[in-house]
Design an enzyme around this catalytic site. Structure first.
Site, PDB file in Angstrom:
ATOM      1  N   TYR A  84      34.966  49.301  50.399  1.00 61.18           N
ATOM      2  CA  TYR A  84      36.094  49.438  49.473  1.00 61.18           C
ATOM      3  C   TYR A  84      35.629  49.671  48.030  1.00 61.18           C
ATOM      4  O   TYR A  84      36.421  49.573  47.107  1.00 61.18           O
ATOM      5  CB  TYR A  84      36.980  48.191  49.534  1.00 61.18           C
ATOM      6  CG  TYR A  84      37.664  48.008  50.860  1.00 61.18           C
ATOM      7  CD1 TYR A  84      38.807  48.732  51.190  1.00 61.18           C
ATOM      8  CD2 TYR A  84      37.157  47.123  51.802  1.00 61.18           C
ATOM      9  CE1 TYR A  84      39.427  48.568  52.419  1.00 61.18           C
ATOM     10  CE2 TYR A  84      37.773  46.948  53.034  1.00 61.18           C
ATOM     11  CZ  TYR A  84      38.910  47.675  53.331  1.00 61.18           C
ATOM     12  OH  TYR A  84      39.522  47.512  54.545  1.00 61.18           O
ATOM     13  N   TYR A 469      46.456  47.805  53.642  1.00 59.80           N
ATOM     14  CA  TYR A 469      46.758  46.551  52.959  1.00 59.80           C
ATOM     15  C   TYR A 469      45.832  46.348  51.762  1.00 59.80           C
ATOM     16  O   TYR A 469      46.095  45.519  50.900  1.00 59.80           O
ATOM     17  CB  TYR A 469      46.629  45.374  53.924  1.00 59.80           C
ATOM     18  CG  TYR A 469      45.211  45.001  54.272  1.00 59.80           C
ATOM     19  CD1 TYR A 469      44.614  43.882  53.704  1.00 59.80           C
ATOM     20  CD2 TYR A 469      44.469  45.777  55.149  1.00 59.80           C
ATOM     21  CE1 TYR A 469      43.304  43.542  54.015  1.00 59.80           C
ATOM     22  CE2 TYR A 469      43.178  45.445  55.476  1.00 59.80           C
ATOM     23  CZ  TYR A 469      42.594  44.328  54.906  1.00 59.80           C
ATOM     24  OH  TYR A 469      41.290  44.010  55.208  1.00 59.80           O
ATOM     25  N   ARG A 470      44.718  47.064  51.705  1.00 57.31           N
ATOM     26  CA  ARG A 470      43.876  47.100  50.524  1.00 57.31           C
ATOM     27  C   ARG A 470      43.171  48.440  50.498  1.00 57.31           C
ATOM     28  O   ARG A 470      43.218  49.194  51.460  1.00 57.31           O
ATOM     29  CB  ARG A 470      42.888  45.944  50.473  1.00 57.31           C
ATOM     30  CG  ARG A 470      41.927  45.810  51.631  1.00 57.31           C
ATOM     31  CD  ARG A 470      40.955  44.661  51.383  1.00 57.31           C
ATOM     32  NE  ARG A 470      40.230  44.282  52.575  1.00 57.31           N
ATOM     33  CZ  ARG A 470      39.213  43.418  52.579  1.00 57.31           C
ATOM     34  NH1 ARG A 470      38.815  42.868  51.444  1.00 57.31           N
ATOM     35  NH2 ARG A 470      38.600  43.098  53.709  1.00 57.31           N
TER      36      ARG A 470
END
Length: 544
Positions: A84, A469-470
């Site tokens: 991420y 969700y992220r």
């Protein structure tokens, strides 16, 4: 404001920060220990600077200094959010606020089952603390145990025990606000109380959620709930040989979860996921493109597994664990003919709480709340110099929808020549459709395909009303723009909150696509200041 002026402001901040945290805890621009995404999708970025406070008072002083100099801070707990962006900022003009030195375990209550930790405390740290003090507690851990417990909860990460939805175990936080003030949420807002980590409400509006995936403040400590060590634990496996049996498997597992027969959020993986645990791609396939289905079938047989392989856990009284296992076996084999259900049941000695040492090493995994780094080896799937990006949209836990989106993702992976890694996490009403794109770092041709595939996956998910969700930092604007009900009312409200609480735009500008007013024009277009998808961010955002 010019880039030169922005750099001058940043340099002033770093120079003065040395008096707050010590010169050895100030990372200068382009230093060897500077901050970079370890798996960059867009290589060639230079390392960026940061500061490493040791306590709350130092965080307060740094935030005040950032406001005075106009220097935006990008906050993270340990920077281990791999796939991420890691510690990578939204913009190269920012300074890292690295909270990893704040690593105190402030409290652990064995009787009520909670802990209070600072952001630098890892899953390994708390696990060892519980073991060394002989406490009758189990914790929930994600795939890799080196990350921050608090950071994982705040980013809505998850594990694989009954408390695996980590943000739901968050109970009370202490926050440094953008003006340097200190706030405690919930019951912790009272002086002289220990209710803060016990009751998730408070008096008036609940504030904890405002600081999850948020840039409204810097969380410097937080409470989390832990589970009692069980008397018995069952580590269960389900193997299904036919790809088309996925809908029935999803439906029966999520129904069992809704009924609380299965007590954790089961994990369901495919053959590629199993292969990444056993070696590198070249060990199984040396051809081009995605590994073909016929070869995956051969691999499945060689491994002695299914096309779909689910893991579940059962916890508590030995009699209840065994009865739950009977129900799981009966229901799964009835719903999915040919499915195989295996489990190992472990019990504490003479009716006492189960000690991890009594569990076979192979079953001493995240399902039993044991942190590990073993899955880290999967990053070398595509290359010894490997990296990955996670694509994890939330979708309804309906088997037919899961299978339809799986087929869509499979076709996209084949189109771009990547192997489809599946690691679904199944909750009572939704599931996290986890896929990973493995690439070779520095391979521009492969990285270009990976970026395009990721974008196509996001578009495919959004077309069905799904969203991650992220997000990887490079795609936060794009994903935020998809939340478009009533002309992006949610984002417009988030922007109003940001401007009210952080008028100087100091704390993590652009996190989750929420930019403060001072930067909004540079990073947005369209009604409501909707951010441009994957815009190239400049290095001049530290303007006064």
């Amino acid at each position: 404001m010019s880039a030169d002026t922005a750099t001058s402001s940043r340099d002033e901040f770093l120079r003065r920060a040395a008096a707050i945290v010590g010169a050895e805890h100030v990372v200068r621009p382009d230093a060897e220990d500077g901050y970079l995404d370890p798996y960059p999708l867009n290589p060639g970025r230079s390392a960026w600077p940061g500061v490493r406070p040791a306590g709350t008072e130092e965080v307060q002083a740094l935030v005040r200094l950032a406001g005075e100099t106009g220097t935006p801070l990008w906050t993270f707990s340990r920077g281990k959010n791999l796939g991420y962006g890691g510690p990578e900022p939204r913009d190269q003009g920012m300074v890292a606020l690295d909270l990893s030195r704040m690593n105190r375990i402030l409290a652990v209550d064995d009787r009520l089952g909670y802990a209070v930790v600072e952001p630098g405390v890892t899953f390994f740290d708390l696990f060892e603390y519980i073991r060394e003090h002989g406490l009758n507690l189990w914790m929930s851990v994600p795939a890799l145990g080196w990350g921050s417990i608090l950071g994982n909860m705040l980013d809505r990460g998850y594990g694989m025990t009954p408390l695996g939805d980590h943000v739901k175990s968050l109970c009370g936080v202490e926050v440094v606000l953008p003006d340097g003030d200190l706030l405690r949420t919930g019951m912790g807002a009272m002086e002289g109380t220990d209710l803060g980590p016990i009751f998730q409400g408070g008096f008036g509006p609940t504030l904890d959620g405002l600081f999850t995936q948020s840039n409204l403040g810097v969380v410097v400590s937080g409470g989390l709930w832990l589970m009692p060590a069980p008397q018995a634990f069952a580590n269960g496996d389900i193997m299904v040989e036919r790809e088309e049996d996925l809908p029935a498997l999803i439906d029966v597992l999520t129904q069992l979860r809704r009924e609380d027969v299965i007590q954790n959020n089961a994990l369901c993986g495919n053959v590629v996921r199993a292969a990444t645990m056993r070696g590198a791609r070249k060990d199984f396939w040396d051809g081009g493109g995605s590994i073909p289905d016929w070869r995956l079938e051969e691999m499945r047989r060689d491994f002695g597994i299914g096309q779909w392989n689910a893991k579940f856990g059962l916890y508590g009284d030995p009699g209840l664990v065994r009865r739950r296992l009977e129900i799981v076996r009966d229901r799964v084999t009835a719903a999915v003919p040919g499915a195989r259900v295996d489990a190992r049941v472990y019990e504490g000695e003479e009716g006492r709480r189960l000690d991890h040492e009594r569990i076979a090493e192979a079953d001493r995994t995240q399902m039993a709340g044991v942190p590990t780094l073993k899955p880290l080896s999967t990053v070398a799937w595509a290359s010894e110099n490997g990296g990955h990006i996670d694509a994890a949209p939330i979708i309804p836990a309906r088997g037919e929808e899961v299978y339809a989106f799986y087929q869509e993702a499979k076709a996209l992976y084949a189109e771009y020549g990547f192997d489809l890694y599946i690691g679904y996490h199944l909750y009572p009403r939704h599931m996290v459709h986890v896929t990973m794109i493995f690439f070779e770092r520095g391979n521009e041709e492969m990285l270009a395909r990976a970026r395009e595939l990721y974008t196509r996956l996001l578009d495919a998910a959004r077309s069905h009303g799904y969203a991650p969700y992220r997000s990887h930092v490079d795609y936060m604007d794009r994903i935020a723009a998809g939340f478009d009900f009533n002309d992006h009312a949610a984002l417009r409200f988030q922007e109003r909150l940001k401007d009210a609480v952080d008028p100087r735009g100091i704390i993590s500008p652009g996190k989750q696509g929420v930019w403060p007013a001072r930067f909004r024009g540079a990073h947005a277009s369209g009604p409501g200041g909707i951010p441009r998808a994957e815009a190239e961010l400049t290095a001049s955002t530290a303007a006064n």
